[in-house]
Design an enzyme around this catalytic site. Structure first.
Site, PDB file in Angstrom:
ATOM      1  N   ASP B   8     113.789  28.552  -3.553  1.00  0.00           N
ATOM      2  CA  ASP B   8     113.444  29.814  -4.203  1.00  0.00           C
ATOM      3  C   ASP B   8     114.480  30.942  -3.621  1.00  0.00           C
ATOM      4  OD1 ASP B   8     111.895  32.045  -4.488  1.00  0.00           O
ATOM      5  OD2 ASP B   8     110.530  31.948  -2.894  1.00  0.00           O
ATOM      6  N   LYS B  70     119.648  39.693  -8.063  1.00  0.00           N
ATOM      7  CA  LYS B  70     118.859  38.966  -9.112  1.00  0.00           C
ATOM      8  C   LYS B  70     118.298  39.851 -10.172  1.00  0.00           C
ATOM      9  CE  LYS B  70     114.873  35.991  -8.821  1.00  0.00           C
ATOM     10  NZ  LYS B  70     113.787  35.704  -8.062  1.00  0.00           N
ATOM     11  N   GLU B 171     108.434  30.631 -10.771  1.00  0.00           N
ATOM     12  CA  GLU B 171     107.944  30.920  -9.637  1.00  0.00           C
ATOM     13  C   GLU B 171     106.633  30.801  -9.354  1.00  0.00           C
ATOM     14  OE1 GLU B 171     109.809  34.529  -8.893  1.00  0.00           O
ATOM     15  OE2 GLU B 171     111.718  33.714  -8.703  1.00  0.00           O
ATOM     16  N   ASP B 193     102.102  36.834  -8.131  1.00  0.00           N
ATOM     17  CA  ASP B 193     103.218  36.732  -7.485  1.00  0.00           C
ATOM     18  C   ASP B 193     103.923  37.924  -7.481  1.00  0.00           C
ATOM     19  OD1 ASP B 193     105.639  36.435  -6.346  1.00  0.00           O
ATOM     20  OD2 ASP B 193     106.343  34.721  -7.953  1.00  0.00           O
TER      21      ASP B 193
END
Lengths: 440, 523
Positions: B8, B70, B171, B193
C-alpha cells in the site's frame, strides 16, 4: 491405458440403472477418446473409474476399438478418430441428450486440441472448448438461468459462478497455451450476458430474439450527436435498436446540450457586438468560448474565420501592400504563413489565393503555387490576370505548352494585358532560340 | 518460487504485507512499526534517508525532505493540483523536460516515480528482512481515481525499486478483498477510504470469494493532510492575532506546526481537548515567542466540517453510479487513518444508517488486500477472484470536438466494445483516431492516451464510408484500439501501454544510481 472404447451397438443406455456420474462417464464413450483422457474427465477417483470400466466391459456394454499406439502424442488421437470413422464404427452411439448431467447437447470437440503438456487439467480443457463452442446460445442458456428470469440475485450468482471458472485471472501465469484466447472470449461473453440479463429492458428484448451480440448491434446503430454523420443504415430490428440506443456507450444528455447551445448563442451575440464596436480581441475570445460551448456550430467557426481575417487584416494589409516581388525571403515566408492561416477560413477567396500563389511562386514552391493559382483561376475564370499567373507558374516549371495556352487565354480575355503579352513573347522567343540552338 | 508482496503505497504512510499460511499478514519494519512514513530526505552531508529516519529529521531539514510525492506522480506540471502543491510544500518543485513536475532535494532533481521508487525499495527491503529471502514481485495499490498516466508512473516506480508489478489495484478494492476473505454469503459493501492525501469511495458486491466493483468515485486531492492544514492555518492566524507575528514564511515553524497539528488531530479522536505547546516557535527583537493553544474536538470539527461533507457528496455520486440506495449497503468498511476521526464516523453512520464495520485496521487493510490479490493470482489454492473495473471512461474524439465514449467507467475488464464511425467530408481519405480517457463530453478536456491515422479510405461522399473502431482492455488493464475500414478491411491499431514520463533507459540509469546509495539507505 490408451485404449479406446465405444458403446456396443444396440445397447440402450437409458435402460441402465446408473448414478449421475456414471451416466456422465458412459455418455463420454464416443469411440474416439482414449480411456486415459476419459478417466481424467470422469470427476471420480481413477480407481473407481477403472472399476466402472471393467464392469461395463464385463456387462458387454463397451467394446474395445483399437489400441492407441502412442499414448502421448495428441495427433494420434485425431488419426485414430479418423480411422474409426473410416472403419464404419458408430463413433458417437450415446446421444448426448441421454446423458443425465447434460442439458444442452454437448458440441463436438476436436480432441486433438487437448494438450497434456499444459498446466490445465484435460477436463478443464474440454470444458473450455465446449463452452466456447456454445457461446452462440441465448444469454439465459449461457448463464444457465431460467428463461425470463429477472431475479438479479439469481443472475448474479450464475455470473459469479462462471467468472470463477473462466476469468483469465484464474489462470494467471499458468501455462495454458492456446487456451488464453478462448478464455478471454468466454469471459467477455459471460460479462455481456450478465449485463444484458440484469437490465430488465434488454432482458425482454433478449427473450424475444434469439442470439444478439452486443458488438454487432452497437455497430448497426446510427451514430448520434457524437458523430453527427450517421453511417449507412443497415437493415435492423427496430424495437431492439431503440432499447439499445437508450444504453448506448455514449449517452448524451439532450437537455444539457440544449443549455450549452443557448449559452453559446448568447456569448456569440456578445461577440458580434464587440466585433461591430471594433474590439476584435474581445470578440475573438468570446467566439472561442462560444465554440467551446457548442463545438458543432459552423456559424461560429465562420465568424471566427472572418474575425481572424479582420484581425490579421492590419498585419496583412501592411504585408500585402508591398508587392511580393519586393519582399525579402523572410517576409515572404511570413506572408505565406499568414495567408495560409486566413485561407483556412476562406479557402476559395480569389484574392487570397492569388496572393498566396504569387508568394509561393516567389519562394520557388511551384507545386503549391500552382494549386493556389488554379483555385484563383477557378474562382474567377473571367479575370485575365488569373490565367497570366498560372501561365507564369507553368513557365517556371518549364511546361512551355501549358504556359503558352494560359497566356493566350489571358490575352483572349483582355487584349490589353501587357503582362501576358510580354510573357507570351518571351516564352515564344525562348522556344525559338532553343529550336535554333538545336538545329545549329 | 519467491513470494509476492502487497504494498500500500500511501501519501503519508506505506504498508507491506504478505500471505502466511493462507492469511495476509502485515510485515513490521525494523523499528517494529507496521507502517512506514512515505518520506525521503537528504541530509546536509548527502546521506539519503527513508521512512522514520527521514521523518525524524523533517523539522530541521524541511527543504530537503520530500513527503507526499504521490500527490504529484503522473501529473503534468501545469496541473492545478500540482500548482497547489507547490504553494504548500516546503521542498522545491520544478518543471521537468517532459512537462512533468520534478522535486529538488539535496542539490539534485528527482522525478516523482524516482521518489516513489525509493519508498517502494524501502518496503521491499522491510519484506526481505522479515522473510529472509529476496522479493521480486509485488501488487501495488493506487487510489481508484488515478488515471492511466498515474498508474503507469507507479509501475515505473516499482521498476525503479527492482520490483515487477504484477498488478496495480485500487485501494478500496484491496480493502474489500481483505475484508471479504473468508467471509461467506452475499453482501453489498461500501469502502470509505479517507487517507492522508486522497479520498476514495467504492461500492462492491461480494459473494463467496468473488468481489465485483459496482462503482467507484472520489477525489485525488482530498485527505488527512487537508485536515492538518486547516489546523495549521488556524494556529497561524491565531498566533498572528495574539502575538502580531506572521509564521507563514518560516519553514521550520510551519513544519513544527504541521507535526503538532497532526498529533493533536490524532489525539482528538480519543480525547475532547488537547494542548498544543510549541515553545520557541519564533523570536524577534523582544525575545523568543512560545505558542500555547488549547484545541477542542468541537473546534476541530468546525474547522473541517465542509471537507467531511465534501466526501459525502462523492459517496452520493457513487451510490447513483452503482444503482443502489444507501440503505441497500450491508456493510460499510472504513479505511485510511483519517477515518478514525469521530466526526467522520458519525457522518458516515448517519449517511448509511448503520455503524461501520469494526473488524479491520484502517491503516493496514489496504496492504493486506494487495497481498490477498497477489495470492489470488498466483496461488491455485486461493479462491478469491476480483472482477476489476476501468477507472475512467475510454473513447475517441469525434467531429466537432466531442468525446464518444466506447467503454464507460466502472466497466468490468477484460472487455471489448466497438462502434462504427464515418467520414465528415466528401472524398475524405483518412481518419484520425484520438484515443481519450476521461469523463468530459468535450474531447479537449480529456487525457490523450495515443493517436493514429487510418488512411486509404476509398473516395466517397461524406457519411458513406464505414470505419469500425474497437476498444479492447485485457485482464491486465492494457488498452488496445483498432480501426478497420469495413469496405477494404484495411486495419490500423495501437496498444496504449506506456504513457509514463520515463523511458526504459532513464529507469535503468536511475536504478544504477540508486544501487550506489543502497549502502547509505541501509544505515
Amino acid at each position: 491405458m490408451g485404449q479406446i472404447f465405444a458403446l456396443a451397438s444396440g445397447c440402450d443406455a437409458t435402460q441402465l440403472n446408473l448414478t449421475a456420474t456414471e451416466g456422465y462417464l458412459l455418455s463420454r464413450f464416443d469411440g474416439s477418446t482414449p480411456w486415459r483422457v476419459l478417466r481424467e474427465m470422469a470427476g471420480i477417483p481413477a480407481a473407481d473409474a477403472d472399476s466402472c470400466l471393467d464392469r461395463w466391459i464385463d456387462e458387454g456394454l463397451l467394446e474395445a476399438i483399437r489400441n492407441s499406439s502412442d499414448s502421448n502424442s495428441s495427433s494420434s488421437a485425431s488419426s485414430s478418430s479418423a480411422q474409426t470413422d473410416s472403419d464404419g464404427e458408430e463413433s458417437a452411439p450415446v446421444d448426448a441428450a441421454e446423458a443425465p448431467s447434460e442439458t444442452p447437447p454437448a458440441p463436438q470437440i476436436d480432441e486433438s486440441k487437448f494438450d497434456e503438456g499444459l498446466d490445465l487439467d484435460l477436463s478443464v480443457q474440454r470444458r473450455i472448448l465446449e463452452f466456447e463452442a456454445s457461446l452462440d446460445q441465448p444469454y439465459h442458456r449461457l448463464l444457465d438461468v431460467e428463461k425470463g428470469s429477472s431475479d438479479p440475485k439469481v443472475i448474479k450468482r450464475a455470473y459469479f459462478k462462471l467468472s470463477k471458472e473462466f476469468h483469465p485471472d484464474r489462470y494467471f501465469r499458468r501455462n495454458i497455451g492456446p487456451y488464453a484466447l478462448p478464455l478471454e472470449r468466454i469471459f467477455k461473453k459471460v460479462l455481456e450476458a450478465h449485463e444484458m440479463l440484469s437490465d430488465p429492458d434488454l432482458c425482454q428484448v433478449e427473450n424475444q430474439s434469439s442470439t444478439p451480440s452486443a458488438v454487432e448491434t452497437v455497430v448497426a446503430l446510427p451514430a448520434t450527436e457524437a458523430s453527427p454523420e450517421p453511417s449507412a443504415e443497415k437493415p435492423k430490428p427496430l424495437t431492439k435498436l431503440e432499447r439499445l440506443r437508450q444504453r448506448m456507450p455514449f449517452k448524451i444528455d439532450q437537455a444539457a446540450i440544449e443549455a450549452r447551445r443557448a449559452k453559446a448563442q448568447e456569448i456569440f451575440r456578445a461577440a458580434e457586438a464587440s466585433q461591430k464596436a471594433g474590439r476584435l480581441q474581445e470578440a475573438e475570445a468570446n467566439i472561442r468560448i462560444a465554440i467551446s460551448f457548442d463545438p458543432a456550430c459552423s456559424e461560429f467557426k465562420e465568424a471566427l474565420g472572418g474575425l481572424r481575417i479582420q484581425a490579421a487584416g492590419a498585419r496583412a494589409t501592411k504585408l500585402l501592400a508591398t508587392p511580393s516581388e519586393r519582399m525579402s525571403e523572410g517576409e515572404l515566408r511570413d506572408a505565406w504563413k499568414l495567408l495560409e492561416d486566413v485561407l483556412l477560413y476562406r479557402p476559395h477567396d480569389p484574392e487570397l489565393n492569388e496572393r498566396a500563389a504569387r508568394v509561393c511562386l516567389q519562394l520557388g514552391k511551384l507545386d503549391v503555387a500552382e494549386e493556389y493559382a488554379q483555385t484563383y483561376m477557378e474562382g474567377s475564370p473571367e479575370v485575365a490576370g488569373s490565367h497570366t499567373l498560372l501561365g507564369r507558374i507553368h513557365r517556371e516549371r518549364g511546361d512551355r505548352d501549358a504556359a503558352v495556352r494560359a497566356f493566350e487565354r489571358a490575352l483572349k480575355l483582355d487584349e490589353e494585358d501587357l503582362d501576358a503579352r510580354r510573357a507570351l513573347a518571351s516564352v515564344r522567343l525562348g522556344a525559338r532560340n532553343e529550336a535554333q540552338g538545336g538545329t545549329a | 518460487m519467491s513470494r509476492v508482496i502487497g504494498i500500500d503505497l500511501g501519501t503519508t504512510n506505506s504498508c507491506v504485507a504478505v500471505m502466511e499460511n493462507g492469511q495476509p499478514t502485515v510485515i513490521p519494519n525494523s523499528g517494529g512499526y507496521k507502517t512506514t512514513p512515505s518520506m525521503f530526505g537528504i541530509t546536509q552531508d548527502g546521506k539519503r534517508l527513508v521512512g522514520h529516519l527521514a521523518k525524524r529529521q523533517a523539522i530541521t531539514n524541511a527543504r530537503n525532505t520530500v513527503a507526499a510525492a504521490k500527490r504529484l506522480i503522473g501529473r503534468r506540471f501545469d496541473d492545478p493540483e500540482v500548482q497547489k502543491s507547490i504553494d504548500l510544500s516546503p521542498y522545491e518543485i520544478v518543471r521537468g523536460p517532459n512537462g512533468d513536475p520534478r522535486i529538488k532535494a539535496g542539490g539534485k532533481t528527482f522525478t516523482c516515480p524516482e521518489i516513489s521508487g525509493i519508498i517502494l525499495r524501502e518496503m521491499k527491503r522491510v519484506a526481505e528482512e522479515y522473510l529472509s529471502e529476496t522479493v521480486q514481485e509485488a501488487v501495488i495499490t493506487v487510489p481508484a481515481y488515478f488515471n492511466d498516466s498515474q498508474r503507469q508512473c507507479t509501475k515505473d516506480a516499482g521498476k525503479i525499486a527492482g520490483l515487477e508489478v504484477l498488478r496495480i489495484i485500487n485501494e478500496p478494492t484491496a480493502a474489500a478483498l481483505a475484508y471479504g476473505m473468508n467471509r461467506p454469503g452475499e453482501e453489498k459493501i461500501a469502502v470509505y477510504d479517507l487517507g492522508g492525501g486522497t479520498f476514495d469511495i467504492s461500492i462492491l458486491d461480494m459473494s463467496d470469494g468473488v468481489v465485483e466493483v459496482l462503482a467507484t468515485s472520489g477525489n485525488t486531492f482530498l485527505g488527512g493532510e487537508d485536515f492538518d492544514r486547516r489546523i495549521v492555518q488556524h494556529l497561524v492566524e491565531w498566533f498572528e492575532e495574539s502575538e502580531g507575528m506572521d509564521l507563514r514564511s518560516d519553514t521550520m515553524a510551519l513544519q513544527r506546526l504541521k507535526d503538532a497539528a497532526e498529533k493533536a488531530k490524532c489525539d482528538l479522536s480519543m480525547r475532547d481537548v488537547v494542548e498544543i505547546n510549541l515553545p520557541f516557535i519564533a523570536s524577534d527583537s523582544e525575545g523568543p515567542r512560545h505558542l500555547k493553544f488549547e484545541l477542542t474536538r468541537e473546534n476541530l470539527e468546525s474547522l473541517v466540517h465542509d471537507v467531511v461533507e465534501g466526501t459525502l457528496k462523492s459517496v452520493e455520486q457513487c451510490c447513483v453510479d452503482a444503482g443502489v440506495q444507501a440503505s441497500d449497503i450491508d456493510q460499510v468498511v472504513l479505511v485510511g487513518g483519517q477515518s478514525r476521526m469521530p466526526l467522520v464516523q458519525r457522518r458516515v453512520t448517519e449517511y448509511f444508517g448503520k455503524r461501520p464495520h469494526r473488524g479491520v485496521n484502517p491503516d493496514e487493510v489496504v496492504g493486506l488486500g494487495a497481498a490477498v490479490q497477489a495470492a489470488a493470482l498466483l496461488d491455485s489454492k486461493n479462491d478469491m477472484l476480483l472482477l476489476d473495473v476501468t477507472p475512467l471512461s475510454l473513447g475517441i474524439g469525434t467531429y466537432g470536438g466531442h468525446f464518444a465514449r466506447l467503454i464507460e467507467r466502472n466497466t468490468t475488464v477484460p472487455v471489448s466494445k466497438g462502434h462504427v464511425f464515418t467520414t465528415t467530408r466528401d472524398d475524405q481519405s483518412a481518419v484520425k483516431i484520438c484515443v481519450l480517457q476521461g469523463e468530459s463530453d468535450l474531447a479537449a478536456e480529456n487525457d490523450l492516451l495515443g493517436e493514429f491515422v487510418l488512411s486509404g479510405i476509398r473516395p466517397a461522399p461524406k457519411g458513406e464510408p464505414e470505419v469500425e473502431v474497437s476498444f479492447d482492455i485485457d485482464a491486465n488493464g492494457i488498452v488496445s484500439v483498432s480501426a478497420r475500414d469495413l469496405a477494404t478491411d484495411k486495419e490500423q491499431s495501437i496498444t496504449v501501454s506506456s504513457t509514463g514520463t520515463l523511458s526504459d533507459v532513464e529507469i535503468d540509469e536511475i536504478i544504477e544510481e540508486h544501487d550506489l546509495y543502497e549502502v547509505q539507505l541501509r544505515d
